[in-house]
Design an enzyme around this catalytic site. Structure first.
Site, mmCIF file in Angstrom:
data_model
loop_
_atom_site.group_PDB
_atom_site.id
_atom_site.type_symbol
_atom_site.label_atom_id
_atom_site.label_comp_id
_atom_site.label_asym_id
_atom_site.label_seq_id
_atom_site.Cartn_x
_atom_site.Cartn_y
_atom_site.Cartn_z
ATOM 1 C CB THR A 262 4.342 -3.900 -4.736
ATOM 2 O OG1 THR A 262 4.759 -4.439 -3.480
ATOM 3 C CG2 THR A 262 4.484 -2.387 -4.698
ATOM 4 C CB CYS A 263 -0.314 -4.419 -1.840
ATOM 5 S SG CYS A 263 -0.462 -6.217 -1.847
#
Length: 307
Positions: A262-263
């Protein structure tokens, strides 16, 4: 004899095989950076390359989320406009070296197109090698979502659902991690800079809380690249598989256990996805959270941890 290419290819290999591949410039910048990727592409790009705009080739029905994975029909119709067929070897690159191109690499893989590679070092490496560039733009106009059904697409996307997860799946996984003290569930690895992960620095999007998901592990995407040539520090190359495995292991990631990356909005999460593939992690153990932190933190019911 030319060796069979892998997911990471060199500038010399691309140069020698330009007639056999389809090339995309996938450069992209955050708004505060003050750069225009399309204008830079028009000024200079790898000969024959088309511009892949991740802000246009996306699910355009989700206005709050910057560049979600496009619907299969829209992606197929867009590939038709680019002249791409299902058997083409696609090479993607960007101006960062190994950055937004990984998002496009993941997009192709998520659409079932496995024959895709990233140019290591991107356009900076191409320039350092002094290979020919060209100017101008032959990229077809962006396709409107309501035009995808005007004719039957020649390119057929075959989405691989296991490579992408959504908010509901992520929250369910967090509950599993919490209930088991982290023993069960997929690991969550966050690519954002550490300050945003801890909550000590703000998110780029106004009003969006920083922090992280419960049980998430921080591995900033900038740590999977390096500049091996002191004379050309602008060229960022992907680290070796050995260095990448050590980086993740030192951060507490079990490379034999499934991982969600994720980011902020799904771009650098794809950099981690690509780096882990390069390091030998099975694709079956990798999934990208498409909406990433933007989707998660926008939901008022999400649990946010600040260190």
């Amino acid at each position: 004899m030319t060796s069979k290419p892998g997911i990471l290819v060199s500038a010399p290999w691309v140069h020698d095989n330009l007639s056999k591949v389809k090339v995309f410039d996938c450069s992209w910048y955050l708004p505060f950076m003050g750069r225009n990727s399309k204008e830079e592409f028009i000024n200079a790009h790898v000969p024959g390359a088309r511009f892949f705009d991740i802000d246009e080739i996306k699910d355009q029905t989700k206005g709050d989320l910057p560049h979600m994975l496009p619907q299969r029909e829209f992606f197929g119709a867009t590939m038709d406009r680019f002249g791409i067929n299902n058997n083409d070897h696609v090479v993607v690159y960007d101006s960062a070296g190994v950055g937004p191109a990984c998002r496009v690499f993941w997009t192709f893989q998520a659409m079932g197109h496995s024959n895709v590679s990233v140019l290591n070092g991107g356009f900076p490496e191409w320039a350092v090698c002094k290979y020919k560039t060209e100017a101008g733009d032959s990229t077809p106009p962006a396709l409107k979502p309501d035009n995808t059904a005007s004719k039957k697409a020649q390119y057929t996307a075959h989405p691989i659902d296991r490579l992408v997860c959504d908010y509901t799946q992520v929250v369910g996984n967090i509950e599993k991690l919490k209930a088991s003290g982290g023993a069960e569930g997929l690991q969550i690895v966050d690519a954002r800079p550490r300050g945003r992960f801890t909550g000590k620095e703000p998110e780029f999007r106004s009003g969006l809380s920083s922090g992280h998901m419960p049980y998430a592990i921080s591995v900033p995407s900038t740590e999977v690249t390096e500049s091996p040539d002191p004379k050309n520090p602008q060229v960022q190359m992907l680290k070796s598989p050995e260095k990448i495995r050590k980086l993740f292991s030192d951060a507490g990631v079990d490379l034999h256990h499934p991982i969600i990356t994720t980011c902020g909005s799904g771009v650098t999460a794809s950099v981690l996805y690509f780096a882990l593939l390069h390091a030998g992690v099975s694709q079956c153990n990798l999934v990208v959270y498409d909406g990433s932190w933007t989707e998660y933190a926008l939901n008022p019911h999400s649990e946010i941890v600040k260190d």
